[in-house]
Design a protein around this motif. Sequence first.
Motif, PDB file in Angstrom:
ATOM      1  N   LYS A  99      16.464 -26.331   9.728  1.00  0.00           N
ATOM      2  CA  LYS A  99      18.012 -26.538   9.068  1.00  0.00           C
ATOM      3  C   LYS A  99      18.413 -27.597  10.069  1.00  0.00           C
ATOM      4  CE  LYS A  99      21.698 -24.281   6.901  1.00  0.00           C
ATOM      5  NZ  LYS A  99      22.183 -25.537   6.307  1.00  0.00           N
ATOM      6  N   GLN A 155      14.327 -22.295  11.043  1.00  0.00           N
ATOM      7  CA  GLN A 155      14.778 -21.277  10.226  1.00  0.00           C
ATOM      8  C   GLN A 155      13.802 -20.322   9.917  1.00  0.00           C
ATOM      9  OE1 GLN A 155      16.148 -22.761   6.319  1.00  0.00           O
ATOM     10  NE2 GLN A 155      18.017 -21.931   6.487  1.00  0.00           N
ATOM     11  N   SER A 166      17.467 -28.622   4.059  1.00  0.00           N
ATOM     12  CA  SER A 166      16.426 -28.143   5.152  1.00  0.00           C
ATOM     13  C   SER A 166      15.219 -28.905   4.753  1.00  0.00           C
ATOM     14  CB  SER A 166      16.018 -26.575   4.761  1.00  0.00           C
ATOM     15  OG  SER A 166      15.478 -26.596   3.584  1.00  0.00           O
TER      16      SER A 166
END
Length: 272
Positions: free
Chosen positions: A29, A14, A65
Amino acid sequence: MKKNIYQPIEAKIQDIIQETPTIKTFVLKPESEFLFSTGEFIELTVPGLGEAPFTPSSDPQIKQSLDLTIMNVGLVTSKLHSMTKGDVVGIRGPYGKGYPLDKFKGRDILIVGGGVGLAPLRSLIFSLFADIDNYNKVVLRYGARTPSDIVFKNSLTEWSKKKKVNIVTSVDVGEPSWKGNVGLVTTILKDLPIDITEAVSIVCGPPIMMKFVTLKLLDSGFKPQDIYLSMEKSMSCGLGKCGHCRIGKFYVCRDGPVFTYEDLKNIHDIWD
Ligand SMILES: Cc1cc2nc3c(=O)[nH]c(=O)nc-3n(C[C@H](O)[C@H](O)[C@H](O)COP(=O)(O)OP(=O)(O)OC[C@H]3O[C@@H](n4cnc5c(N)ncnc54)[C@H](O)[C@@H]3O)c2cc1C
Ligand code: FES
């Protein structure tokens, strides 16, 4: 159908933060929520190339995450360093035994990090801060090769403003603009603002650094059972099955990666 324990889940890159010339933090992620406890590790797959173990550097409370802070040292890590936002990797885990936070409660916490070894310690620091009233104080001593090799520079500045927190950073080699300590991390382990009889120490860094820090801590009066070490050994399965990561009677992946020095002190090659 029986679950394949070696099957990774997909995780999209990400964001990528360049920490130092050789270290990047990858914000991943995962395709589904990924839970870990501080100090546990994961196996990361770079598609078509292979796997390597890493300990997340992010706050374990964040489930959507996870951050991995990775030094470029070889095959898997150099390919990873060439990847960009949106690329997909695999992750499996978490594995191993992390930091036993319950044993740290009510005590002074001394954290000693070297180089990229501050990565697993950052997730520990987040966990301590989330519950800071349960700890006496958090003292961090961090060593890097040069000022450019310091990771999490902004976080270090922010953390040092917090109550109950004391941070000193040292570099092996200074630069004209560097106003801090110059010397190995062991040189900033003198006159610590802690009560050693009430303290635990947690150390993570290159093996040679962990060896000399451990000797210094023992010399300062820390008991072997109060020195926690994050051990790094070459791994394959990550699950206590292949024997790659053996030290003495332990498998680092299954019985660690966090051990006390008491556990390891009679094993002759622990720093190799
Ligand atoms: C539990 C655990 C947690 C880790 N967490 C992190 C982390 O958060 N960040 C990070 O940057 N690194 C971490 N490492 C180290 C990381 O796994 C290695 O750097 C990585 O496996 C190297 O893979 P490579 O294919 O790029 O290198 P390779 O091509 O396999 O080897 C490159 C060089 O690194 C050495 N090496 C390979 N694997 C290891 C290893 N596991 N430990 C020490 N030296 C090794 C080799 O001897 C060789 O000199 C961790 C290791 C373990 C066991
Ligand atoms: S990596 Fe296979 S036993 Fe530890």
